[in-house]
Write an enzyme that holds these catalytic residues in place. Structure first.
Site, PDB file in Angstrom:
ATOM      1  CD  GLU A 234      -1.762  -1.638   3.381  1.00 40.34           C
ATOM      2  OE1 GLU A 234      -1.818  -2.443   2.304  1.00 40.34           O
ATOM      3  OE2 GLU A 234      -1.895  -0.557   3.482  1.00 40.34           O
TER       4      GLU A 234
ATOM      5  CG  HIS B 173      -5.323  -2.020   0.596  1.00 35.66           C
ATOM      6  ND1 HIS B 173      -4.923  -1.411  -0.648  1.00 35.66           N
ATOM      7  CD2 HIS B 173      -4.182  -2.329   1.039  1.00 35.66           C
ATOM      8  CE1 HIS B 173      -3.647  -1.437  -0.802  1.00 35.66           C
ATOM      9  NE2 HIS B 173      -3.274  -2.012   0.285  1.00 35.66           N
TER      10      HIS B 173
ATOM     11  CB  THR C  26      -5.327   5.687  -3.647  1.00 34.12           C
ATOM     12  OG1 THR C  26      -4.357   6.313  -5.003  1.00 34.12           O
ATOM     13  CG2 THR C  26      -6.185   6.483  -3.124  1.00 34.12           C
ATOM     14  CB  SER C  27       0.499   4.715  -4.149  1.00 38.39           C
ATOM     15  OG  SER C  27       1.043   5.677  -3.507  1.00 38.39           O
ATOM     16  NE  ARG C  28       2.703  -0.764  -3.680  1.00 39.05           N
ATOM     17  CZ  ARG C  28       1.451  -1.028  -4.182  1.00 39.05           C
ATOM     18  NH1 ARG C  28       0.301  -0.754  -3.959  1.00 39.05           N
ATOM     19  NH2 ARG C  28       1.727  -1.853  -5.458  1.00 39.05           N
TER      20      ARG C  28
ATOM     21  CG  ASP D  39      -7.615   2.368  -0.661  1.00 37.58           C
ATOM     22  OD1 ASP D  39      -8.540   1.886   0.152  1.00 37.58           O
ATOM     23  OD2 ASP D  39      -7.023   1.607  -1.576  1.00 37.58           O
TER      24      ASP D  39
END
Length: 160
Positions: free
Chosen positions: A93, A125, A62-64, A88
């Site tokens: 992206e 995201h 969920t970070s990068r 995420d």
């Protein structure tokens, strides 16, 4: 079923305790990444790291996006090494998230494979999209504007 939970900073493990991170990977059931994007964290989770992970583990990012080598992840999931992945974020992206591909073919085969896998979820995201997070974002923006127009120095490192 026993769930082993280790919450730590990999940099602390490696630099301060001189522990090889891959030794930790063999023992964990779920790896959740919460790290900034730096040159040193690019593809932190690559083929070598995935090969060292415990069979049946879960990967959560969920970070990068660039922390995970997505091609290596696809191969690992196809081979059945990991139980699944929850993403995420994705390395490329910016080309795909927030765009409507319902009427056209997506040309990123890696992302298309990840989305099609039953043991993988890609949330584009959206994990941040909670009432509390949106309220905090709005309050932070308003405070930054007030600070700017009042001539105050904004504290950009404040995290609540």
């Amino acid at each position: 079923m026993i769930l082993r939970l280790l919450v730590t900073d990999f940099v602390f493990l490696v630099e301060q305790l001189k522990i090889k991170v891959f030794l930790v990977f063999r023992c964990i059931d779920s790896l959740s990444l919460h790290a900034p994007m730096h040159e040193s964290t690019y593809h932190l989770i690559n083929k070598e790291a995935l090969d060292k992970m415990k069979h049946g583990a879960m990967l959560i990012n969920t970070s990068r996006g660039p922390l995970v080598d997505a091609n290596a992840l696809v191969n690992c999931l196809k081979a059945g090494k990991l139980r699944g992945a929850a993403l995420d974020v994705y390395e490329f992206e910016d080309k795909y998230f927030y765009n409507d591909f319902s009427q056209r073919v997506m040309d990123d085969d890696t992302l298309a494979r990840l989305i099609s896998m039953p043991n993988t979820i890609v949330t584009s995201h959206q994990a941040f999209l909670t009432e509390e997070a949106l309220k905090n974002i709005a309050e932070s923006i308003v405070q930054s504007l007030l600070d700017f127009f009042n001539g105050s120095q904004t504290n950009t490192s404040k995290v609540e």
